[in-house]
Design an enzyme around this catalytic site. Structure first.
Site, PDB file in Angstrom:
ATOM      1  N   ASP A  10     -37.840  -7.134   9.425  1.00 28.93           N
ATOM      2  CA  ASP A  10     -38.550  -7.632  10.595  1.00 28.93           C
ATOM      3  C   ASP A  10     -38.349  -6.781  11.868  1.00 28.93           C
ATOM      4  O   ASP A  10     -37.231  -6.701  12.382  1.00 28.93           O
ATOM      5  CB  ASP A  10     -38.113  -9.068  10.902  1.00 28.93           C
ATOM      6  CG  ASP A  10     -38.065  -9.951   9.658  1.00 28.93           C
ATOM      7  OD1 ASP A  10     -37.813  -9.436   8.555  1.00 28.93           O
ATOM      8  OD2 ASP A  10     -38.251 -11.166   9.799  1.00 28.93           O
ATOM      9  N   GLU A  41     -43.610  -9.359  11.895  1.00 27.30           N
ATOM     10  CA  GLU A  41     -43.955 -10.646  12.519  1.00 27.30           C
ATOM     11  C   GLU A  41     -43.240 -10.945  13.843  1.00 27.30           C
ATOM     12  O   GLU A  41     -43.587 -11.908  14.517  1.00 27.30           O
ATOM     13  CB  GLU A  41     -43.714 -11.798  11.539  1.00 27.30           C
ATOM     14  CG  GLU A  41     -42.285 -12.206  11.402  1.00 27.30           C
ATOM     15  CD  GLU A  41     -42.129 -13.717  11.325  1.00 27.30           C
ATOM     16  OE1 GLU A  41     -43.135 -14.444  11.280  1.00 27.30           O
ATOM     17  OE2 GLU A  41     -40.983 -14.160  11.332  1.00 27.30           O
ATOM     18  N   ASN A  42     -42.263 -10.091  14.212  1.00 27.59           N
ATOM     19  CA  ASN A  42     -41.568 -10.309  15.483  1.00 27.59           C
ATOM     20  C   ASN A  42     -41.812  -9.170  16.475  1.00 27.59           C
ATOM     21  O   ASN A  42     -41.073  -9.037  17.460  1.00 27.59           O
ATOM     22  CB  ASN A  42     -40.056 -10.458  15.247  1.00 27.59           C
ATOM     23  CG  ASN A  42     -39.718 -11.584  14.300  1.00 27.59           C
ATOM     24  OD1 ASN A  42     -39.350 -11.342  13.151  1.00 27.59           O
ATOM     25  ND2 ASN A  42     -39.876 -12.808  14.742  1.00 27.59           N
ATOM     26  N   ASN A  69     -43.796 -16.840   9.448  1.00 23.63           N
ATOM     27  CA  ASN A  69     -44.124 -18.061  10.197  1.00 23.63           C
ATOM     28  C   ASN A  69     -44.590 -17.808  11.630  1.00 23.63           C
ATOM     29  O   ASN A  69     -45.294 -18.635  12.203  1.00 23.63           O
ATOM     30  CB  ASN A  69     -42.923 -19.016  10.211  1.00 23.63           C
ATOM     31  CG  ASN A  69     -41.661 -18.354  10.737  1.00 23.63           C
ATOM     32  OD1 ASN A  69     -41.256 -17.300  10.254  1.00 23.63           O
ATOM     33  ND2 ASN A  69     -41.043 -18.953  11.723  1.00 23.63           N
ATOM     34  N   HIS A  70     -44.197 -16.659  12.228  1.00 18.26           N
ATOM     35  CA  HIS A  70     -44.613 -16.379  13.610  1.00 18.26           C
ATOM     36  C   HIS A  70     -45.991 -15.725  13.708  1.00 18.26           C
ATOM     37  O   HIS A  70     -46.452 -15.432  14.802  1.00 18.26           O
ATOM     38  CB  HIS A  70     -43.590 -15.479  14.320  1.00 18.26           C
ATOM     39  CG  HIS A  70     -42.317 -16.187  14.668  1.00 18.26           C
ATOM     40  ND1 HIS A  70     -42.278 -17.280  15.508  1.00 18.26           N
ATOM     41  CD2 HIS A  70     -41.041 -15.965  14.284  1.00 18.26           C
ATOM     42  CE1 HIS A  70     -41.030 -17.701  15.631  1.00 18.26           C
ATOM     43  NE2 HIS A  70     -40.257 -16.929  14.888  1.00 18.26           N
ATOM     44  N   HIS A 177     -36.958 -12.780   7.292  1.00 19.01           N
ATOM     45  CA  HIS A 177     -36.938 -13.940   8.203  1.00 19.01           C
ATOM     46  C   HIS A 177     -35.594 -14.221   8.855  1.00 19.01           C
ATOM     47  O   HIS A 177     -35.568 -14.556  10.033  1.00 19.01           O
ATOM     48  CB  HIS A 177     -37.436 -15.222   7.532  1.00 19.01           C
ATOM     49  CG  HIS A 177     -37.357 -16.445   8.409  1.00 19.01           C
ATOM     50  ND1 HIS A 177     -38.150 -16.602   9.524  1.00 19.01           N
ATOM     51  CD2 HIS A 177     -36.578 -17.560   8.344  1.00 19.01           C
ATOM     52  CE1 HIS A 177     -37.867 -17.783  10.097  1.00 19.01           C
ATOM     53  NE2 HIS A 177     -36.915 -18.365   9.408  1.00 19.01           N
ATOM     54  N   HIS A 179     -33.178 -12.191   9.602  1.00 15.05           N
ATOM     55  CA  HIS A 179     -32.783 -11.048  10.430  1.00 15.05           C
ATOM     56  C   HIS A 179     -31.347 -10.593  10.160  1.00 15.05           C
ATOM     57  O   HIS A 179     -30.857  -9.666  10.805  1.00 15.05           O
ATOM     58  CB  HIS A 179     -32.946 -11.329  11.936  1.00 15.05           C
ATOM     59  CG  HIS A 179     -34.352 -11.640  12.331  1.00 15.05           C
ATOM     60  ND1 HIS A 179     -34.727 -11.854  13.645  1.00 15.05           N
ATOM     61  CD2 HIS A 179     -35.481 -11.770  11.600  1.00 15.05           C
ATOM     62  CE1 HIS A 179     -36.021 -12.131  13.700  1.00 15.05           C
ATOM     63  NE2 HIS A 179     -36.493 -12.091  12.463  1.00 15.05           N
TER      64      HIS A 179
HETATM   65 FE   LIG Z   1     -39.813 -15.591  10.506  1.00 11.56          FE
END
Ligand SMILES: [Fe+2]
Length: 263
Positions: A10, A41-42, A69-70, A177, A179
């Site tokens: 991520d 996603e981040n 999810n983000h 997810h 991290h």
């Molecule tokens: Fe996530």
């Protein structure tokens, strides 16, 4: 012939983007990567991804961008998710949502399938990743030589369970997810390369990429303080998977990457 897949964890905010630009081209060259998958996603200050940032991740060397999810937090990405075939959102979100959960990339005479799924334990209870994943895998395997899966999930037990469920059906399944990079990389009995979490690409001295002071205050006060990406020096984390293209569903090795990016 031996082939190599590079999976990158991520990317968090601007520090993560700087780390990717500084380090990814060299990593790809060093490992002679046939395929490079980056979880983005981040990238937008820790929360989601914009089309501009996605283009930058592609130009840094990603063949496919996965998310989690983000992914829904920046609305401007919705149309881009529909239009760009090589950016994924988890396949087990309800049908009708923007985007798609798998991609096929051709490189060096091989067709690589990439599948993005999301867990349900300690997360929003979307469609079953086991059942949806099975359907997607069946489709991908009929089109591709090798398939890799990014399972974006919180619970290690769920991650191990889905890995064993898909053992023998794909070349690799890696988690994203949390991290936090785990040290449990291994080849499962039927040949699937597995790692519970790749870790993140972004600030090293941080709390999952964010400013430690804000995180501490959140815990001390229970106030909903918004996390801010730390500006401390970054690392790039992920894994390298190798396989013989004569036996694509039986990985030869999986090796973790955790390197200072120097930015
Ligand atoms: Fe996530």
């Amino acid at each position: 012939m031996e082939r190599t897949i590079l999976m990158v964890g991520d990317v968090i905010g601007q520090p993560g983007m700087r780390a990717l630009y500084a380090h990814l081209p060299m990593l790809k060259k060093q490992h002679k990567a046939d395929l490079c998958v980056v979880n983005g996603e981040n990238a937008a200050d820790g929360f989601g991804l914009t089309p501009d940032l996605a283009e930058m991740i592609f130009s840094a060397g990603a063949d496919v961008i996965t998310t989690g999810n983000h992914v829904w937090q920046q609305r401007e990405i919705y149309r881009y998710l529909d239009e760009q075939p090589n950016i994924l959102r988890p396949a087990n979100y309800p049908s009708g949502n923007p985007g798609h959960g798998s991609a096929v990339v051709a490189h060096g005479g091989l067709r690589f399938g990439v599948l993005n799924l999301q867990g349900r334990q300690r997360m929003w209870p979307i469609d079953c990743p086991f059942k949806r994943g099975r359907d997607e895998l069946r489709k991908l395997k009929s089109e591709c030589d090798a398939v890799v899966i990014d399972f974006h999930a919180d619970d290690p037990q769920e991650k191990e369970a889905i890995a064993y469920h898909f053992d023998g059906q794909a070349t690799a399944l890696v988690g994203t997810h949390t991290h936090i990079q785990t040290a449990d990389e291994r080849i499962l009995p039927k040949g699937l390369a597995y790692l519970t979490d790749l870790g993140s690409t972004g600030p090293d001295l941080s709390i999952i990429g964010f400013d430690p002071e804000i995180s501490i205050q959140r815990h001390l006060t229970d106030l909903p303080l918004r996390n801010e990406v730390s500006e401390n020096p970054s690392i790039i984390q992920g894994a390298v998977i190798t396989f013989d293209d004569a036996k694509p569903h039986r990985a030869l090795s999986i090796t973790r990457i955790r390197e200072a990016a120097g930015v």
